[in-house]
Write a protein that holds these residues in place. Sequence first.
Motif, PDB file in Angstrom:
ATOM      1  N   HIS A  24     -10.759 -47.929  22.745  1.00 59.17           N
ATOM      2  CA  HIS A  24     -10.181 -47.582  21.444  1.00 59.17           C
ATOM      3  C   HIS A  24      -9.419 -48.764  20.841  1.00 59.17           C
ATOM      4  CE1 HIS A  24      -8.270 -45.243  18.305  1.00 59.17           C
ATOM      5  NE2 HIS A  24      -7.106 -45.737  18.693  1.00 59.17           N
ATOM      6  N   TYR A  25      -8.683 -49.493  21.671  1.00 53.61           N
ATOM      7  CA  TYR A  25      -7.827 -50.559  21.165  1.00 53.61           C
ATOM      8  C   TYR A  25      -8.478 -51.945  21.150  1.00 53.61           C
ATOM      9  CZ  TYR A  25      -4.033 -47.253  21.011  1.00 53.61           C
ATOM     10  OH  TYR A  25      -3.261 -46.179  20.702  1.00 53.61           O
ATOM     11  N   ALA A  26      -9.638 -52.086  21.770  1.00 49.99           N
ATOM     12  CA  ALA A  26     -10.307 -53.388  21.792  1.00 49.99           C
ATOM     13  C   ALA A  26     -10.808 -53.757  20.399  1.00 49.99           C
ATOM     14  CB  ALA A  26     -11.477 -53.356  22.773  1.00 49.99           C
ATOM     15  N   ARG A  27     -10.743 -55.049  20.072  1.00 48.39           N
ATOM     16  CA  ARG A  27     -11.217 -55.532  18.772  1.00 48.39           C
ATOM     17  C   ARG A  27     -12.730 -55.564  18.695  1.00 48.39           C
ATOM     18  NH1 ARG A  27      -7.140 -60.131  19.560  1.00 48.39           N
ATOM     19  NH2 ARG A  27      -8.833 -60.693  20.920  1.00 48.39           N
ATOM     20  N   ASP A  28     -13.370 -55.920  19.815  1.00 46.72           N
ATOM     21  CA  ASP A  28     -14.824 -56.002  19.857  1.00 46.72           C
ATOM     22  C   ASP A  28     -15.268 -55.896  21.319  1.00 46.72           C
ATOM     23  OD1 ASP A  28     -14.319 -58.528  21.004  1.00 46.72           O
ATOM     24  OD2 ASP A  28     -14.632 -59.569  19.103  1.00 46.72           O
ATOM     25  N   ALA A  29     -16.582 -56.029  21.546  1.00 46.29           N
ATOM     26  CA  ALA A  29     -17.114 -55.863  22.895  1.00 46.29           C
ATOM     27  C   ALA A  29     -16.573 -56.900  23.868  1.00 46.29           C
ATOM     28  CB  ALA A  29     -18.639 -55.909  22.860  1.00 46.29           C
ATOM     29  N   ALA A  30     -16.435 -58.142  23.416  1.00 43.98           N
ATOM     30  CA  ALA A  30     -15.913 -59.196  24.294  1.00 43.98           C
ATOM     31  C   ALA A  30     -14.458 -58.915  24.667  1.00 43.98           C
ATOM     32  CB  ALA A  30     -16.043 -60.553  23.621  1.00 43.98           C
ATOM     33  N   ASP A  31     -13.684 -58.442  23.702  1.00 49.66           N
ATOM     34  CA  ASP A  31     -12.285 -58.093  23.961  1.00 49.66           C
ATOM     35  C   ASP A  31     -12.215 -56.952  24.971  1.00 49.66           C
ATOM     36  OD1 ASP A  31      -9.474 -58.258  23.593  1.00 49.66           O
ATOM     37  OD2 ASP A  31      -9.549 -56.649  22.093  1.00 49.66           O
ATOM     38  N   LEU A  32     -13.072 -55.949  24.793  1.00 46.61           N
ATOM     39  CA  LEU A  32     -13.089 -54.825  25.727  1.00 46.61           C
ATOM     40  C   LEU A  32     -13.457 -55.299  27.129  1.00 46.61           C
ATOM     41  CD1 LEU A  32     -12.891 -51.878  26.507  1.00 46.61           C
ATOM     42  CD2 LEU A  32     -15.225 -51.571  25.670  1.00 46.61           C
ATOM     43  N   ALA A  33     -14.465 -56.148  27.236  1.00 48.95           N
ATOM     44  CA  ALA A  33     -14.868 -56.657  28.549  1.00 48.95           C
ATOM     45  C   ALA A  33     -13.704 -57.374  29.224  1.00 48.95           C
ATOM     46  CB  ALA A  33     -16.067 -57.592  28.407  1.00 48.95           C
ATOM     47  N   ASP A  34     -12.966 -58.166  28.468  1.00 46.56           N
ATOM     48  CA  ASP A  34     -11.804 -58.867  29.021  1.00 46.56           C
ATOM     49  C   ASP A  34     -10.717 -57.892  29.461  1.00 46.56           C
ATOM     50  OD1 ASP A  34     -13.003 -61.325  28.617  1.00 46.56           O
ATOM     51  OD2 ASP A  34     -11.962 -61.706  26.716  1.00 46.56           O
ATOM     52  N   LEU A  35     -10.431 -56.892  28.620  1.00 45.87           N
ATOM     53  CA  LEU A  35      -9.397 -55.908  28.960  1.00 45.87           C
ATOM     54  C   LEU A  35      -9.771 -55.126  30.218  1.00 45.87           C
ATOM     55  CD1 LEU A  35      -8.604 -54.537  25.386  1.00 45.87           C
ATOM     56  CD2 LEU A  35      -7.091 -55.923  26.817  1.00 45.87           C
ATOM     57  N   LEU A  36     -11.019 -54.681  30.282  1.00 47.26           N
ATOM     58  CA  LEU A  36     -11.470 -53.936  31.460  1.00 47.26           C
ATOM     59  C   LEU A  36     -11.356 -54.794  32.715  1.00 47.26           C
ATOM     60  CD1 LEU A  36     -14.611 -52.164  29.969  1.00 47.26           C
ATOM     61  CD2 LEU A  36     -12.465 -51.065  30.648  1.00 47.26           C
ATOM     62  N   ASP A  37     -11.745 -56.054  32.599  1.00 42.48           N
ATOM     63  CA  ASP A  37     -11.681 -56.961  33.740  1.00 42.48           C
ATOM     64  C   ASP A  37     -10.236 -57.169  34.189  1.00 42.48           C
ATOM     65  OD1 ASP A  37     -12.915 -58.779  35.629  1.00 42.48           O
ATOM     66  OD2 ASP A  37     -12.040 -60.399  34.430  1.00 42.48           O
ATOM     67  N   MET A  38      -9.311 -57.265  33.235  1.00 41.12           N
ATOM     68  CA  MET A  38      -7.895 -57.482  33.564  1.00 41.12           C
ATOM     69  C   MET A  38      -7.320 -56.354  34.402  1.00 41.12           C
ATOM     70  SD  MET A  38      -6.043 -58.947  30.215  1.00 41.12           S
ATOM     71  CE  MET A  38      -7.091 -59.631  28.976  1.00 41.12           C
ATOM     72  N   VAL A  39      -7.747 -55.128  34.134  1.00 46.35           N
ATOM     73  CA  VAL A  39      -7.163 -53.988  34.840  1.00 46.35           C
ATOM     74  C   VAL A  39      -8.065 -53.455  35.953  1.00 46.35           C
ATOM     75  CG1 VAL A  39      -5.722 -53.299  32.895  1.00 46.35           C
ATOM     76  CG2 VAL A  39      -7.998 -52.323  33.135  1.00 46.35           C
ATOM     77  N   GLY A  40      -9.185 -54.135  36.199  1.00 46.45           N
ATOM     78  CA  GLY A  40     -10.044 -53.747  37.317  1.00 46.45           C
ATOM     79  C   GLY A  40     -10.912 -52.535  37.054  1.00 46.45           C
ATOM     80  N   LEU A  41     -11.270 -52.298  35.796  1.00 50.31           N
ATOM     81  CA  LEU A  41     -12.154 -51.186  35.446  1.00 50.31           C
ATOM     82  C   LEU A  41     -13.514 -51.728  35.041  1.00 50.31           C
ATOM     83  CD1 LEU A  41      -9.705 -49.064  33.268  1.00 50.31           C
ATOM     84  CD2 LEU A  41     -10.427 -48.594  35.611  1.00 50.31           C
ATOM     85  N   THR A  42     -14.488 -50.834  34.939  1.00 50.88           N
ATOM     86  CA  THR A  42     -15.816 -51.224  34.470  1.00 50.88           C
ATOM     87  C   THR A  42     -16.161 -50.411  33.238  1.00 50.88           C
ATOM     88  OG1 THR A  42     -17.000 -49.559  35.767  1.00 50.88           O
ATOM     89  CG2 THR A  42     -16.581 -51.690  36.839  1.00 50.88           C
ATOM     90  N   ALA A  43     -17.076 -50.938  32.439  1.00 50.07           N
ATOM     91  CA  ALA A  43     -17.526 -50.221  31.251  1.00 50.07           C
ATOM     92  C   ALA A  43     -18.206 -48.915  31.648  1.00 50.07           C
ATOM     93  CB  ALA A  43     -18.478 -51.088  30.435  1.00 50.07           C
ATOM     94  N   GLU A  44     -18.864 -48.917  32.787  1.00 45.55           N
ATOM     95  CA  GLU A  44     -19.553 -47.712  33.257  1.00 45.55           C
ATOM     96  C   GLU A  44     -18.571 -46.552  33.447  1.00 45.55           C
ATOM     97  OE1 GLU A  44     -21.222 -47.873  37.229  1.00 45.55           O
ATOM     98  OE2 GLU A  44     -22.957 -46.789  36.495  1.00 45.55           O
ATOM     99  N   GLU A  45     -17.356 -46.852  33.880  1.00 45.15           N
ATOM    100  CA  GLU A  45     -16.357 -45.801  34.086  1.00 45.15           C
ATOM    101  C   GLU A  45     -15.965 -45.134  32.770  1.00 45.15           C
ATOM    102  OE1 GLU A  45     -13.713 -46.866  37.876  1.00 45.15           O
ATOM    103  OE2 GLU A  45     -13.798 -48.479  36.398  1.00 45.15           O
TER     104      GLU A  45
END
Length: 87
Positions: A24-45
């Motif tokens: 919801h808060y990510a600016r774009d797909a690359a931002d989301l990928a970075d955020l997920l990586d920072m907190v140890g989550l995956t897009a699949e989750e």
Amino acid sequence: MNPTHLPHVPNAEQRHRAARVLAHYARDAADLADLLDMVGLTAEEGLHLALQEPEESAQHSARPAPDPAEVRRLSRVVLACYDAAPR
């Protein structure tokens, strides 16, 4: 801090919800990928809430790290699904 307390380990539902909040808060797909990586989550989750047996969870955590290109692709899918959802 009491050393006898174990750190909180989020369950599948909490991980799913956290991934959706980041989407919801990510600016774009690359931002989301970075955020997920920072907190140890995956897009699949964020795509679905998997109800796993404890043995399956242990097998899942033993898998190697996903390919960064695949994480970005799945992040784009999560964002597209989220953008298409009525608010």
